[in-house]
Scaffold this motif. Structure first.
Motif, PDB file in Angstrom:
ATOM      1  N   SER A 141     -12.034  75.880  28.422  1.00  0.00           N
ATOM      2  CA  SER A 141     -11.377  75.198  27.312  1.00  0.00           C
ATOM      3  C   SER A 141     -11.667  75.943  26.020  1.00  0.00           C
ATOM      4  CB  SER A 141     -11.864  73.746  27.213  1.00  0.00           C
ATOM      5  OG  SER A 141     -11.222  73.071  26.153  1.00  0.00           O
ATOM      6  N   ASP A 142     -10.594  76.200  25.266  1.00  0.00           N
ATOM      7  CA  ASP A 142     -10.719  76.879  23.971  1.00  0.00           C
ATOM      8  C   ASP A 142      -9.941  76.058  22.947  1.00  0.00           C
ATOM      9  OD1 ASP A 142     -11.228  78.624  21.945  1.00  0.00           O
ATOM     10  OD2 ASP A 142      -9.766  80.120  22.572  1.00  0.00           O
ATOM     11  N   ASN A 143     -10.662  75.496  21.981  1.00  0.00           N
ATOM     12  CA  ASN A 143     -10.060  74.626  20.976  1.00  0.00           C
ATOM     13  C   ASN A 143     -10.281  75.239  19.600  1.00  0.00           C
ATOM     14  OD1 ASN A 143      -9.753  72.082  22.899  1.00  0.00           O
ATOM     15  ND2 ASN A 143     -11.821  72.864  23.148  1.00  0.00           N
ATOM     16  N   VAL A 149     -15.147  74.946  11.496  1.00  0.00           N
ATOM     17  CA  VAL A 149     -16.144  73.959  11.887  1.00  0.00           C
ATOM     18  C   VAL A 149     -15.665  73.094  13.046  1.00  0.00           C
ATOM     19  CG1 VAL A 149     -15.350  72.196  10.260  1.00  0.00           C
ATOM     20  CG2 VAL A 149     -17.757  72.242  10.960  1.00  0.00           C
ATOM     21  N   LEU A 150     -14.341  73.008  13.250  1.00  0.00           N
ATOM     22  CA  LEU A 150     -13.786  72.205  14.331  1.00  0.00           C
ATOM     23  C   LEU A 150     -13.605  72.987  15.627  1.00  0.00           C
ATOM     24  CD1 LEU A 150     -11.053  70.219  12.359  1.00  0.00           C
ATOM     25  CD2 LEU A 150     -13.318  69.416  13.038  1.00  0.00           C
ATOM     26  N   ASN A 151     -13.824  74.289  15.595  1.00  0.00           N
ATOM     27  CA  ASN A 151     -13.620  75.106  16.793  1.00  0.00           C
ATOM     28  C   ASN A 151     -14.617  74.724  17.890  1.00  0.00           C
ATOM     29  OD1 ASN A 151     -11.665  76.387  15.356  1.00  0.00           O
ATOM     30  ND2 ASN A 151     -12.804  78.275  15.035  1.00  0.00           N
ATOM     31  N   ASN A 152     -14.156  74.783  19.130  1.00  0.00           N
ATOM     32  CA  ASN A 152     -15.016  74.445  20.256  1.00  0.00           C
ATOM     33  C   ASN A 152     -14.526  75.177  21.494  1.00  0.00           C
ATOM     34  OD1 ASN A 152     -16.537  73.022  22.321  1.00  0.00           O
ATOM     35  ND2 ASN A 152     -16.917  71.476  20.756  1.00  0.00           N
ATOM     36  N   GLU A 153     -15.420  75.908  22.124  1.00  0.00           N
ATOM     37  CA  GLU A 153     -15.087  76.679  23.322  1.00  0.00           C
ATOM     38  C   GLU A 153     -16.197  76.461  24.349  1.00  0.00           C
ATOM     39  OE1 GLU A 153     -13.996  81.320  24.561  1.00  0.00           O
ATOM     40  OE2 GLU A 153     -14.799  80.823  22.575  1.00  0.00           O
ATOM     41  N   PHE A 154     -15.812  76.078  25.561  1.00  0.00           N
ATOM     42  CA  PHE A 154     -16.835  75.844  26.579  1.00  0.00           C
ATOM     43  C   PHE A 154     -16.250  76.069  27.976  1.00  0.00           C
ATOM     44  CE2 PHE A 154     -14.769  71.763  26.098  1.00  0.00           C
ATOM     45  CZ  PHE A 154     -14.725  71.250  27.375  1.00  0.00           C
ATOM     46  N   LEU A 155     -17.171  76.175  28.938  1.00  0.00           N
ATOM     47  CA  LEU A 155     -16.843  76.439  30.343  1.00  0.00           C
ATOM     48  C   LEU A 155     -17.503  75.360  31.192  1.00  0.00           C
ATOM     49  CD1 LEU A 155     -15.435  78.748  32.061  1.00  0.00           C
ATOM     50  CD2 LEU A 155     -17.733  79.620  32.444  1.00  0.00           C
ATOM     51  N   ASN A 156     -16.785  74.896  32.190  1.00  0.00           N
ATOM     52  CA  ASN A 156     -17.312  73.866  33.083  1.00  0.00           C
ATOM     53  C   ASN A 156     -17.007  74.265  34.515  1.00  0.00           C
ATOM     54  OD1 ASN A 156     -18.141  71.464  34.334  1.00  0.00           O
ATOM     55  ND2 ASN A 156     -16.104  70.580  34.118  1.00  0.00           N
ATOM     56  N   LEU A 183     -21.218  74.865  30.050  1.00  0.00           N
ATOM     57  CA  LEU A 183     -21.701  75.977  29.247  1.00  0.00           C
ATOM     58  C   LEU A 183     -20.934  75.990  27.931  1.00  0.00           C
ATOM     59  CD1 LEU A 183     -21.863  78.788  31.976  1.00  0.00           C
ATOM     60  CD2 LEU A 183     -23.793  77.570  30.972  1.00  0.00           C
ATOM     61  N   GLY A 184     -21.626  75.718  26.833  1.00  0.00           N
ATOM     62  CA  GLY A 184     -20.994  75.761  25.524  1.00  0.00           C
ATOM     63  C   GLY A 184     -21.029  77.169  24.961  1.00  0.00           C
ATOM     64  N   ILE A 185     -19.857  77.774  24.789  1.00  0.00           N
ATOM     65  CA  ILE A 185     -19.775  79.139  24.259  1.00  0.00           C
ATOM     66  C   ILE A 185     -19.905  79.127  22.740  1.00  0.00           C
ATOM     67  CG2 ILE A 185     -18.323  81.202  24.121  1.00  0.00           C
ATOM     68  CD1 ILE A 185     -17.056  80.325  26.763  1.00  0.00           C
ATOM     69  N   THR A 186     -19.330  78.120  22.088  1.00  0.00           N
ATOM     70  CA  THR A 186     -19.368  78.056  20.630  1.00  0.00           C
ATOM     71  C   THR A 186     -20.753  77.701  20.113  1.00  0.00           C
ATOM     72  OG1 THR A 186     -17.039  77.412  20.560  1.00  0.00           O
ATOM     73  CG2 THR A 186     -18.355  76.964  18.595  1.00  0.00           C
ATOM     74  N   ASN A 187     -21.365  76.656  20.701  1.00  0.00           N
ATOM     75  CA  ASN A 187     -22.631  76.158  20.169  1.00  0.00           C
ATOM     76  C   ASN A 187     -23.827  76.413  21.085  1.00  0.00           C
ATOM     77  OD1 ASN A 187     -22.057  74.385  22.226  1.00  0.00           O
ATOM     78  ND2 ASN A 187     -21.456  72.708  20.874  1.00  0.00           N
ATOM     79  N   GLY A 188     -23.652  77.180  22.139  1.00  0.00           N
ATOM     80  CA  GLY A 188     -24.778  77.494  23.012  1.00  0.00           C
ATOM     81  C   GLY A 188     -25.258  76.342  23.866  1.00  0.00           C
ATOM     82  N   TYR A 189     -24.471  75.275  23.966  1.00  0.00           N
ATOM     83  CA  TYR A 189     -24.857  74.125  24.784  1.00  0.00           C
ATOM     84  C   TYR A 189     -24.850  74.506  26.261  1.00  0.00           C
ATOM     85  CZ  TYR A 189     -24.359  69.665  27.196  1.00  0.00           C
ATOM     86  OH  TYR A 189     -24.502  68.607  28.056  1.00  0.00           O
ATOM     87  N   ASN A 190     -25.885  74.068  26.999  1.00  0.00           N
ATOM     88  CA  ASN A 190     -25.992  74.397  28.417  1.00  0.00           C
ATOM     89  C   ASN A 190     -26.741  73.272  29.124  1.00  0.00           C
ATOM     90  OD1 ASN A 190     -26.256  75.459  30.952  1.00  0.00           O
ATOM     91  ND2 ASN A 190     -27.380  77.285  30.339  1.00  0.00           N
TER      92      ASN A 190
END
Length: 289
Positions: A141-143, A149-156, A183-190
């Protein structure tokens, strides 16, 4: 953003006067109709029999794309400072009217959401005594919006395995495992967890019933979390779970009580009325170990 001291109606007093409560939210949102919303989706599914594995392979590919319009208001532009009765300064945001509707004019931006997903499934077709399913799901997902500040990119991705075997003497073995990772690509969430369940059982009552000793969440890792992304924010949700526990389970297969073709032919030829509850009665009489 960060509107301060927003006063909203909390409840009505017995004398009919309103009671207000002050909030300091990180974000205040309201649904409105805006032009410019578009959504597209594609999906395809393919399947192949794998004779040498006595299994079937299914592949699903798809994706979605959408443009979501938003009107963003900078609360700082509508903040004002007042002096209360005690001489202290308070900051209020004048972005809502008396009916709690936005009166501030914001900037219209587009949130571009692109999502792609794939799924592989391998299902067994060996025999009625052996059954297994292997499945793997991957989504990206790539938003992106006009404001970074609203950008968000992650992998599931999610891997699932299910297996059941009926052993000699009517013993059964069942196990299932699910591995989930975000896996959060934008904010490093994992974050990730493995949910593994297993059971051993015994067929009873002419193989119509089964008694099982089950273990849920063997690894004791289940956090039952999920992640969602919306136009203005993303959210990670954690739910309370029981964790590892044991239980005894009994399953009875009622099956079908409809008379077979051969029974119908015999009944019609002899003129004897068909008793639809005969098989039900015989099944209930057999409910013993």
């Amino acid at each position: 953003y960060s509107p301060k001291n927003i006063e909203l109606l909390d409840y009505m007093n017995q004398d009919g006067t309103p009671h207000y409560k002050t909030y300091n939210p990180n974000q205040l949102s309201q649904q409105v109709n805006l032009d410019g919303y578009w959504s597209y989706e594609f999906r395809t599914s393919l399947g192949w029999p794998l004779k040498h594995l006595h299994s079937n392979l299914n592949v699903v590919l798809g994706g979605t794309y959408s443009d979501i319009p938003m009107e963003v208001v900078d609360a700082e532009k509508y903040n004002k400072t007042v002096i209360d009765d005690k001489g202290k300064e308070k900051v209020f945001s004048e972005i809502l009217d008396d009916d709690y509707r936005f009166i501030a004019q914001g900037e219209t931006i587009l949130m571009h959401n692109a999502n792609a997903y794939a799924q592989l499934t391998l299902g067994s077709n060996i025999s009625e005594n052996i059954d297994f399913t292997l499945r793997y799901n991957l989504s990206y997902s790539d938003n992106k919006a006009g404001r970074e500040v609203l950008n968000n990119e992650f992998l599931n991705h999610r891997a699932t395995a299910n297996f059941k075997a009926v052993l000699p003497l009517g013993f059964t073995l069942t196990t299932s495992a699910v591995f989930t990772q975000y896996l959060g690509i934008t904010n490093g969430y994992n974050d990730s967890f493995l949910l593994w369940n297993a059971s051993v059982g015994k067929k009873v009552m002419r193989n119509l019933g089964e008694v099982e000793l089950c273990v849920n969440d063997i690894m004791n890792q289940n956090t039952s979390f999920s992640r969602g992304v919306w136009a203005g924010y993303s959210q990670v949700r954690y739910n309370s779970t029981m964790g590892r526990y044991f239980l005894v389970k009994f399953t009875y297969n009622i099956r079908s009580f409809t008379p077979g073709t051969k029974q119908l032919k015999i009944a019609k030829a002899s003129g004897v009325p068909i008793n639809l509850f005969d098989r039900v009665e015989r099944a209930l009489n057999s409910l013993k170990f």
